[in-house]
Design a protein around this motif. Structure first.
Motif, short mmCIF file in Angstrom:
data_model
loop_
_atom_site.label_atom_id
_atom_site.label_comp_id
_atom_site.label_asym_id
_atom_site.label_seq_id
_atom_site.Cartn_x
_atom_site.Cartn_y
_atom_site.Cartn_z
N PRO A 1 0.80 -1.24 0.00
CA PRO A 1 0.00 0.00 0.00
C PRO A 1 0.83 1.29 0.00
O PRO A 1 0.35 2.33 -0.42
N LEU A 2 2.10 1.23 0.43
CA LEU A 2 2.87 2.48 0.53
C LEU A 2 3.51 2.92 -0.80
O LEU A 2 4.12 3.97 -0.89
N ILE A 3 3.37 2.09 -1.81
CA ILE A 3 4.05 2.38 -3.08
C ILE A 3 3.23 3.36 -3.93
O ILE A 3 2.04 3.19 -4.13
N LEU B 1 8.60 2.20 11.01
CA LEU B 1 7.54 3.16 10.68
C LEU B 1 6.58 3.24 11.88
O LEU B 1 6.58 2.37 12.74
N LYS B 2 5.70 4.27 11.87
CA LYS B 2 4.72 4.39 12.96
C LYS B 2 3.91 3.10 13.05
O LYS B 2 3.69 2.56 14.12
N GLU B 3 3.42 2.68 11.87
CA GLU B 3 2.83 1.33 11.83
C GLU B 3 3.90 0.45 11.21
O GLU B 3 4.08 0.48 9.99
N PRO B 4 4.66 -0.30 12.03
CA PRO B 4 5.80 -1.05 11.46
C PRO B 4 5.37 -1.91 10.28
O PRO B 4 4.25 -2.46 10.28
N GLN C 1 13.18 -4.92 9.97
CA GLN C 1 12.75 -4.74 11.36
C GLN C 1 11.67 -3.66 11.50
O GLN C 1 11.75 -2.80 12.37
N GLY C 2 10.69 -3.72 10.59
CA GLY C 2 9.57 -2.77 10.67
C GLY C 2 9.84 -1.45 9.97
O GLY C 2 8.92 -0.68 9.70
N GLY C 3 11.12 -1.18 9.70
CA GLY C 3 11.46 0.01 8.90
C GLY C 3 11.82 -0.47 7.51
O GLY C 3 11.37 -1.53 7.07
N ILE C 4 12.64 0.32 6.80
CA ILE C 4 13.04 -0.18 5.47
C ILE C 4 14.54 -0.15 5.29
O ILE C 4 15.27 0.60 5.95
N PRO D 1 6.34 8.14 -0.99
CA PRO D 1 6.29 9.54 -0.52
C PRO D 1 6.09 9.64 1.00
O PRO D 1 6.51 10.61 1.62
N ASP D 2 5.47 8.63 1.64
CA ASP D 2 5.17 8.72 3.08
C ASP D 2 6.43 8.66 3.93
O ASP D 2 6.37 8.84 5.14
N LEU D 3 7.58 8.39 3.30
CA LEU D 3 8.79 8.23 4.11
C LEU D 3 9.41 9.56 4.52
O LEU D 3 10.31 9.60 5.34
#
Length: 882
Positions: A170-172, A276-279, A300-303, A347-349
């Motif tokens: 979904p983040l793409i 991320l806030k929501e890993p 680990q929940g980030g990228i 873009p959310d990063l």
């Protein structure tokens, strides 16, 4: 450093699982890398010494021990998995262009999946799948080509829409995408832990592992490995394996006999973020965005995101670098283009905190394929290195093939595209490597269109006619470092346009090559083929003949002046080389092989010819310029220049004569063109090359002579169903499988290598058959062109792949050559392929997911066009009539 932290965790876990290890390293100080007391001394001898404890070294040790070799010592200069392996991004992906790489990655994936269960060590294996994004139609075609290879190999894979990408991740940001390829089986692992797991399994199988031991020197006697010199003493051994990664080049040059391993390190950057806030879910697919030059995976929940920038930074050109890789300098300015690509894609990063920018060396090779195999100069010296940043994907498969190679004498698949012997010594210049890797690294993401060429390290080996041909509009490609002409741009054509034309469709040179082919068929053309490998083998007595009779499958005991086309086979009857040999005199032979055979063929013969001072072999590749005169008027041009009768009565086919041409004498003329067209090959002593070329061009004017290139040659040979080594033929293809029984003399009165395998095939039949396909409903102007590696379907079932293809200007159709196999519909086992099986099927060739009908033939068209040929001649040529 996070890398260090991860690394220490994995160390602790592994050592706890391995009590033997705890005893060996009782006094370890993890902070300093100075010399420490070593409780266990090195053995005085071993069968195999492996240098390098990264993913490659541990994989080779693991697979050798699985194959039953136990007397193995693995030496690591620092700690296990502390080199490039420790920093590897850990993405295991089968989305590869080259089929052998695809097989290696697929095997690695399956191996890592069960490793944790086998060893009890957590490898962090997570099946996430991967999504390769396409921002352009051309990129999508490239992905479709890969997808069609993956599907027939049984690896699930689909082409998906941008909407489906958004559902999977979904983040793409998908607004600039035209499609993507989803490979659900791709995975993530912790590469250091995979190495440690492989090491654990190997050491349980008896492999001895010694850290903090560096190899300074490889001992060689009479061309064989005899031992290694380390900073802790000597070990005698029969086999040495160089898995030293980016140190492999220096290590290769530090032996008694230098071994050239062409690779060079570049800096490779990736960043790590806080969660991320929501890993991110641990199963979220890995994203590869080749047009943005980046990859993005969950960490680990980030990228974790890195890439292949357009302006890479080569490292350590001057030689020795540090033992273990400490994280090199962060360079945010350099990473900036990749960072903006990442923010465009996600873009959310923007608000996300970055933990660090990791910079680690990765080794790249001159052609983007890894290096494996035995050294051509030192027996028992094996190499596995130069992974071009895909080390973790290839680790399992590459280790398996190399171990098979060492134990059985050959791997279970054709690994020629990866063989160290594809390179000559010319690729080992440091300057060449530095320049080439600066081109190779950006190419990791660039579009691979048919027939692209490297731009760096060019004009290295050239024919004496290079400048003459260049001035006449020659367009060049290189093979084994040698410049060869693709085609000639006629005066007045827009040159710039042609050099830029990179397409999967009909290329801009279509008409140019067409007119060269027409000239070969109707008048006469000259092609400079100086790059061919040329050896002379001679002896004082019959040694040369006897040795060659044993090493080649055809009968070489022919009258002086005859040329024999023959295979140089291995024990399994497969082609190690396919060549023409002319008998110059009772005791000397002139052998012509493909360009890229120079190193491989020399090593093969050197290792098998008797060690006899009366027998000499010389590489004369550079002594002769070769001109191929093709076409019906070639005979007129040559007879006017030599005043010698060259009619078929005086100069039959497959004949060789020394004659003078113009003022130059000592020119070897052979009635053979490697295309099936009439004509002659001229082997000209290099100092006469310019003179002979000028004479031929002047004399040929009245016959309509012109220059031609290798693209014309390719079209001619493929429509005549001529197989070429390295494209169609390989070490797993026998003469029986490609209609060349007539080039094998099973009853020549003496044994030859591969004879038993061929007799067996003759009796039992073959399991694959070289076949020619003519595409039926294919529109040359509008449809995608075939290239090589396209799947072949018979009655809707997959039966094989194409090996080469070209447009036939005579048939006005595309012709593909390839092998057809016969798999049992229920069990999938291989069955014998008969002539009827081939002739009774309905065929399709799949190009990037689209299937085209094709007609299969087992003999070339020429025998249909020329009914004049006598019946026995047709039978001789080994082709069945319909």
């Amino acid at each position: 450093a996070v890398g260090m932290f991860l690394r220490l965790l994995s160390d602790v876990r592994w050592r706890a699982a391995n009590p033997k290890w705890r005893r060996m390293t009782c006094c370890r100080r993890s902070t300093s890398s100075t010399a420490e007391p070593h409780p266990i001394s090195l053995p005085a001898q071993a069968q195999v010494v492996i240098c390098g404890g990264g993913i490659m070294g541990t994989s080779v040790a693991y697979h050798l021990s699985k194959l039953g070799w136990k007397d193995i010592v693995l030496l690591e200069q620092g700690r296990l998995a502390a080199g490039t392996t420790r920093f590897c991004a850990g993405i295991v992906s089968a989305a590869r262009h080259v089929s052998i790489e695809l097989k290696m990655a697929d095997y690695s994936n399956k191996l890592y999946q069960q490793l944790e269960q086998e060893t009890g060590i957590q490898t962090g294996y997570m099946k996430t799948g991967s999504i390769s994004l396409a921002q352009t139609q051309d990129r999508l075609i490239s992905l479709r080509r890969i997808a069609s290879s993956l599907n027939v190999m049984g690896i699930p894979c689909e082409i998906i829409t941008p909407k489906q990408v958004a559902q999977l991740h979904p983040l793409i940001n998908i607004h600039d995408l035209v499609g993507a390829m989803y490979v659900p089986e791709d995975a993530l692992v912790s590469s250091a832990n995979v190495s440690l797991a492989l090491a654990t399994a190997a050491s349980r199988n008896g492999v001895q592992i010694h850290e903090r031991t560096s190899v300074s020197h490889v001992l060689v006697q009479k061309g064989r490995v005899t031992g290694v010199e380390t900073d802790r003493g000597q070990i005698r051994c029969q086999y040495f394996v160089n898995c030293a990664g980016q140190w492999a080049y220096e290590l290769g040059h530090s032996g008694d006999e230098p071994v050239s391993i062409p690779l060079h390190a570049c800096e490779h950057f990736y960043l790590l973020t806080h969660p991320l806030k929501e890993p991110l879910a641990s199963s979220i697919p890995t994203i590869v965005d080749p047009d943005g030059r980046i990859y993005i995976r969950n960490w680990q929940g980030g990228i974790l995101s890195g890439g292949f920038e357009k302006n890479p930074k080569p490292l350590f050109t001057e030689g020795r670098n540090q033992l273990e890789i400490q994280n090199l300098q962060e360079d945010w300015d350099h990473f900036e283009p990749l960072l903006s690509a990442l923010l465009r894609r996600m873009p959310d990063l923007e608000a996300l905190q970055i933990m660090q920018l990791v910079n680690c060396p990765e080794s790249f090779t001159p052609d983007m394929r890894c290096i494996m195999g035995e050294s051509p100069t030192v027996r028992g010296y094996f190499v596995l290195a130069g992974m071009n940043s895909a080390g973790i994907s290839y680790g399992g498969g590459a280790g398996k093939y190399l171990a098979e190679w060492m134990v059985n004498g050959y791997p279970s698949e054709n690994v020629w595209p990866l063989d160290l012997k594809r390179f000559g010594t010319l690729q080992s210049s440091r300057t060449f490597l530095r320049h080439r890797v600066m081109e190779v690294m950006p190419l990791m993401c660039d579009l691979k269109v048919p027939r692209w060429d490297f731009q760096t390290g060019r004009q290295l080996r050239t024919s004496p006619l290079y400048d003459r041909l260049d001035a006449q509009g020659a367009r060049w490609m290189e093979k084994h470092g040698f410049e060869r002409v693709k085609y000639f741009v006629p005066p007045g054509k827009d040159l710039l346009d042609l050099d830029q034309s990179k397409t999967f469709y009909k290329p801009d040179w279509f008409d140019i090559v067409g007119s060269e082919v027409k000239c070969c068929k109707e008048a006469v053309c000259v092609i400079d083929m100086s790059s061919f490998t040329k050896f002379e083998i001679s002896s004082t007595g019959d040694q040369a003949l006897e040795s060659l009779q044993y090493l080649f499958s055809n009968d070489l005991d022919v009258p002086v002046g005859h040329v024999v086309h023959t295979g140089m086979l291995n024990e399994k009857g497969g082609y190690e080389n396919d060549c023409s040999i002319a008998r110059l005199s009772k005791r000397s032979f002139f052998m012509i092989s493909p360009t890229d055979q120079q190193v491989h063929c020399w090593a093969w013969l050197k290792n098998r010819l008797p060690n006899d001072s009366n027998l000499t072999m010389e590489d004369v590749t550079w002594k002769y310029t070769a001109l191929n005169l093709i076409g019906p008027r070639a005979v007129d041009v040559l007879s006017e220049l030599s005043y010698a009768p060259i009619t078929p009565e005086h100069f039959p086919s497959l004949f060789c004569k020394e004659m003078s041409v113009g003022y130059a004498n000592g020119i070897r003329v052979m009635s053979i063109t490697h295309t099936g067209e009439p004509g002659f090959m001229l082997y000209i002593p290099i100092e006469y090359a310019l003179h002979v070329y000028n004479e031929v061009m002047n004399m040929g004017q009245k016959y309509g002579i012109r220059n031609a290139g290798y693209y014309a040659l390719r079209s001619l040979r493929i429509e005549k169903f001529f197989a070429f080594w390295g494209q169609d033929l390989d070490a797993f293809t026998t003469p029986m499988e490609c209609g060349r029984e007539f080039q094998v003399k099973l009853e020549k009165g003496m044994q030859f290598v591969g004879q038993e395998a061929l007799l067996e095939q003759k009796q039992n039949g073959v399991y694959k058959r070289f076949t020619m396909f003519i595409l039926e409903d294919h529109d040359t102007d509008m449809d995608l062109w075939p290239w090589w590696g396209e799947p072949i379907f018979r009655n809707g079932r997959y039966v094989g792949k194409t090996t080469s293809s070209a447009y036939s200007y005579t048939l006005e159709r595309h012709v593909c050559l390839g092998f057809v196999q016969h798999f049992d519909e229920k069990t999938g086992e291989e069955l014998v392929v008969t002539t009827d099986f081939i002739n009774q099927g309905e065929y399709e060739i799949e190009i990037a997911g689209q299937r085209f009908q094709a007609k299969a033939k087992l003999y070339p068209f020429s025998s249909l066009f020329t009914h004049r040929r006598r019946k026995d001649e047709v039978e001789l040529s080994g082709y069945q009539r319909e």
